[in-house]
Design an enzyme around this catalytic site. Structure first.
Site, PDB file in Angstrom:
ATOM      1  CD  GLN A  82      -3.007  -0.630  -0.173  1.00 23.01           C
ATOM      2  OE1 GLN A  82      -3.100   0.524  -0.579  1.00 23.01           O
ATOM      3  NE2 GLN A  82      -3.665  -1.628  -0.717  1.00 23.01           N
ATOM      4  CB  SER A  83       4.144   1.972  -1.486  1.00 24.17           C
ATOM      5  OG  SER A  83       4.917   3.109  -1.807  1.00 24.17           O
ATOM      6  CG  ASN A  84       0.395   6.607   0.650  1.00 19.90           C
ATOM      7  OD1 ASN A  84      -0.717   6.284   0.248  1.00 19.90           O
ATOM      8  ND2 ASN A  84       0.721   6.595   1.935  1.00 19.90           N
TER       9      ASN A  84
END
Ligand SMILES: *Cc1c(COP(=O)(O)O)cnc(C)c1O
Length: 343
Positions: A82-84
């Site tokens: 879930q890396s922004n």
């Protein structure tokens, strides 16, 4: 030093225009009243505008500038599922017509069905990035080696961006933010006691610390550690990042005393929201109509709320919370948010 001089030195570095700047600095009057402490303000770096925005966009302006200057036609970067950062890199690459490979390590213990398909992952795919899901760091290194080998075979050299975009070049984006914020604070004569934000790969804090210590040494920054179990290692990384970033701009690096990190709110670890994180999400949503995120800003805001409740902050000086983005992650934590304990 003069802000104009630092700005001129920043402008020597190649840059692509990606962000909507300046982002607003605004008061949070209803949250302030609800907590009964110092005036709380927010620097809206969630509003940088690139595919829902966030702090990586400022870094990517310089990272993509460097990639272009190096003649790269593609970028490769890393992150959690879930890396922004990965999502904003995918968007920047799309906007600039560059290829984008994302090596995403599936290592966060938090798990619900949405986590592995929704939120940032959904957008990575929509934005056209090639996503490589790997189990751990060594598999990530292997995937990188393979991607670089096949690029070499085609006589291409992709630009490799470290996790979080946190090279010294990426941190230049937050030197720019420091200049912008110092100017906004001065324009309204705001008496600021502290600046608080979520810290993980340390590029945001390094850029802010380098910029503020150069042009507004009275303004102190506190990073809330949402990532590192090994706080000493993170502190060493922050020190090194500050020194490298200062060197790129030929300014004095900040003193050790200016590098403040609060590691008391990590809870079970990176990517795992605590009850206080979920409470902070709800409080800020319902009092200000502002969406935080479950991984970074919710935890950092929980730390700020705890400090206000404990009476640790002088009531006559404002606190500026730097909202670093991430609300897309809310959709990957649907169950945690639905089940949150009532505030
Ligand atoms: C990456 C990120 C941070 C932390 O920034 P670093 O420069 O990696 O320390 C904070 N908030 C959000 C929403 C992020 O995506």
């Amino acid at each position: 030093m003069e802000a104009g001089l630092l700005r001129a030195r920043l402008e020597r570095h190649p840059r692509e225009q990606l962000a909507h700047l300046p982002t607003p600095l605004q008061p949070m009057p209803r949250l302030t009243a609800a907590l009964g402490g110092p005036p709380l303000w927010v620097k809206r770096d969630d509003c940088t505008g690139l595919a829902t925005g966030g702090n990586k966009t400022r870094k990517l302006e310089f990272l993509m500038g460097a990639a272009r200057a190096a003649g790269a036609d593609a970028v490769i970067t890393f992150g959690a599922l879930q890396s922004n950062h990965a999502r904003q890199t995918a968007a920047a690459a799309a906007a600039l017509g560059l290829g984008c490979d994302l090596i995403l390590v599936d290592s966060v213990p938090y798990r619900e069905p949405a986590y592995t398909v929704s939120g940032n992952l959904l957008l990575d795919d929509l934005l056209g990035a090639r996503v490589h899901r790997v189990a751990d760091e060594s598999a990530a290194a292997q995937t990188l080696a393979q991607l670089l080998a096949s690029a070499r075979a085609e006589d291409r050299a992709p630009y490799v961006i470290p996790i979080g975009g946190s090279s010294a070049i990426g941190a230049l984006g937050y030197v720019g933010c420091a200049l912008e914020l110092a100017e906004q604070i001065e324009a309204i004569s705001l008496e600021v006691g502290s600046i608080v934000h979520a810290t993980s790969s340390t590029g945001t804090q390094a850029g802010l610390a380098v910029g503020l210590s150069a042009v507004a040494p009275g303004l102190g920054v506190c990073g809330v550690n949402v990532y590192a179990r090994d706080a000493a290692r993170q502190a060493a990384e922050l020190r090194q990042r500050c020194d490298e970033t200062a060197a790129l701009l030929d300014v004095e690096p900040p003193a050790d005393a200016a590098l403040v990190v609060d590691s008391d709110h990590l809870g079970p670890g990176y990517g795992v929201p605590t009850p206080a994180t979920l409470e902070a999400l709800e409080l800020v949503a319902r009092h200000e109509g502002i969406l935080l995120d479950p991984v970074y800003t919710g935890k950092a805001m929980a730390a700020l709320i705890a400090a206000v409740r404990a009476g640790r902050l002088p009531r006559d000086r404002a606190v500026v919370f730097v909202h670093t983005g991430g609300s897309v992650g809310l959709f990957a934590y649907r169950e945690a948010i639905a089940k949150r304990s009532p505030a």
